[in-house]
Motif scaffolding. Structure first.
Motif: not given
Length: 369
Positions: A278, A290-291, A294-295, A299-300, A304
């Motif tokens: 995370e 975010g993670d 997954e993300d 980018d997070t 975010a």
């Protein structure tokens, strides 16, 4: 492998990349420190990022740009058997790899030699007071001696050492003794952490706002002559104090030896990846954005909403939002979240009030003496 030189802070756009990326490689630790943010435990968590997932994380960290600073933290990173491999891999990617191990018997000369050969650029060790205070705080008799011995070995190997110290009511009176030890160990940086009441630290007593102000003034004073750099963590008002003491905006604290500057705050120049992937603005601000599974990390950090809001100092609330120093300070977003539930709220450790500002009823009250 090639060790990248530090990147000039002025060359980094914190909307695009952090100065400091911390990866909590595990929560496992043999110690049970009073202040532990992670609530560390003896065993490794089964859903930790694997070696391959960790390498993909480092590859993505390299996408931030040349010389990205990565801190491998914990728990105790030495409880991962792939640690040297991760340092070696990150170094080959052009990352500046640093480490914050626990002061235990695992911190041997052989381990430090392997880490140095893999490209480790700095070892950050925690000393929270003289032997009796430190060992009591860390919950382990002998931790102080093992930490000091590791610092001496690192110095002999030519591996720069940073000393981290947590400030709370139980440790604040020992800061002068720790300062002397930092100099004796030939450390390059003293990083002074001001307690955020998260994890086991919720049970500790914080210093008052007035005491914090005195400590920051003292740190700024000793930084003028100390043979090591001085920085604070979760007390960005150190920059405000320095500006007020020196009366000259150009007299802000200098960058340290690996290129960090003062004044970075959660989500703005700083990001934290947990042992399960995370992504948080800070390890002391338990609000995931975010993670990496997954993300994605980049980018997070860049997109975010939580990170974007934290980077807009004009979104700050309460006296932090009204403060003329918000762009050089910004307050501890982690402590504001712990005190108010709002990461954009006021930092109760700061006793400074902007001229003409009237406290709001819902604002976090300063820590009182």
């Amino acid at each position: 492998m090639t060790a990248k030189p530090p990147v000039s802070p002025s060359a980094i756009d914190t909307d695009q990349r952090p100065f400091v990326l911390v990866w909590e490689v595990t929560q496992a630790c043999e110690l049970a420190c009073d202040h532990c943010r992670a609530d560390a435990r003896p065993g490794r968590y089964p859903d930790e990022l694997t070696t391959e997932e960790g390498k993909r994380l480092l590859e993505e960290a390299a996408d931030f740009g040349d010389g990205q600073l990565v801190v491998l933290s914990g728990g105790d990173p030495l409880l991962r058997d792939d640690l040297v491999d991760l340092v070696d891999y990150g170094t080959d990617l052009g990352l500046r790899m640093t480490l914050t191990p626990s002061g235990t018997t695992s911190l041997t000369r052989e381990v430090l030699e392997d880490l140095k050969a893999a490209g480790l650029q700095r070892l950050a060790l925690s000393i929270d007071g003289p032997k009796e205070v430190h060992d009591a705080f860390r919950g382990e008799e002998g931790s102080f001696r093992q930490t000091v011995d590791a610092a001496i070995i690192a110095r002999e190997l030519g591996l720069p050492v940073q000393i981290n110290t947590t400030v709370c009511e139980a440790t604040v009176s020992t800061l002068p003794a720790v300062r002397d030890l930092v100099a004796e160990l030939d450390a390059v940086l003293w990083s002074v952490f001001f307690l955020v009441p998260v994890g086991r630290g919720r049970l500790l007593e914080n210093v008052t706002s007035q005491r914090a102000e005195s400590v920051l003034e003292w740190l700024d004073e000793i930084s003028e002559d100390a043979p090591f750099g001085v920085k604070t963590t979760e007390a960005p008002h150190y920059r405000r104090v320095s500006l007020q003491r020196n009366g000259d905006p150009t007299a802000a604290p200098d960058n340290d030896a690996i290129g960090r500057r003062g004044g970075i705050i959660a989500g703005d120049g700083f990001a934290f990846v947990s042992h399960t992937g995370e992504v948080y603005p800070s390890g002391f601000l338990p609000k995931p954005a975010g993670d990496v599974r997954e993300d994605g990390l980049v980018d997070t950090y860049q997109n975010a909403p939580l990170f974007q809001r934290l980077r807009d100092r004009d979104e700050l609330q309460g006296k932090c939002g009204a403060c003329e120093f918000r762009h050089v300070c910004g307050g501890s977003r982690s402590r504001a979240y712990a005190a108010t539930g709002d990461p954009l709220g006021s930092d109760p450790l700061c006793g400074y009030y902007p001229e003409g500002y009237e406290p709001e009823d819902a604002e976090a009250a300063p820590y009182e003496g």
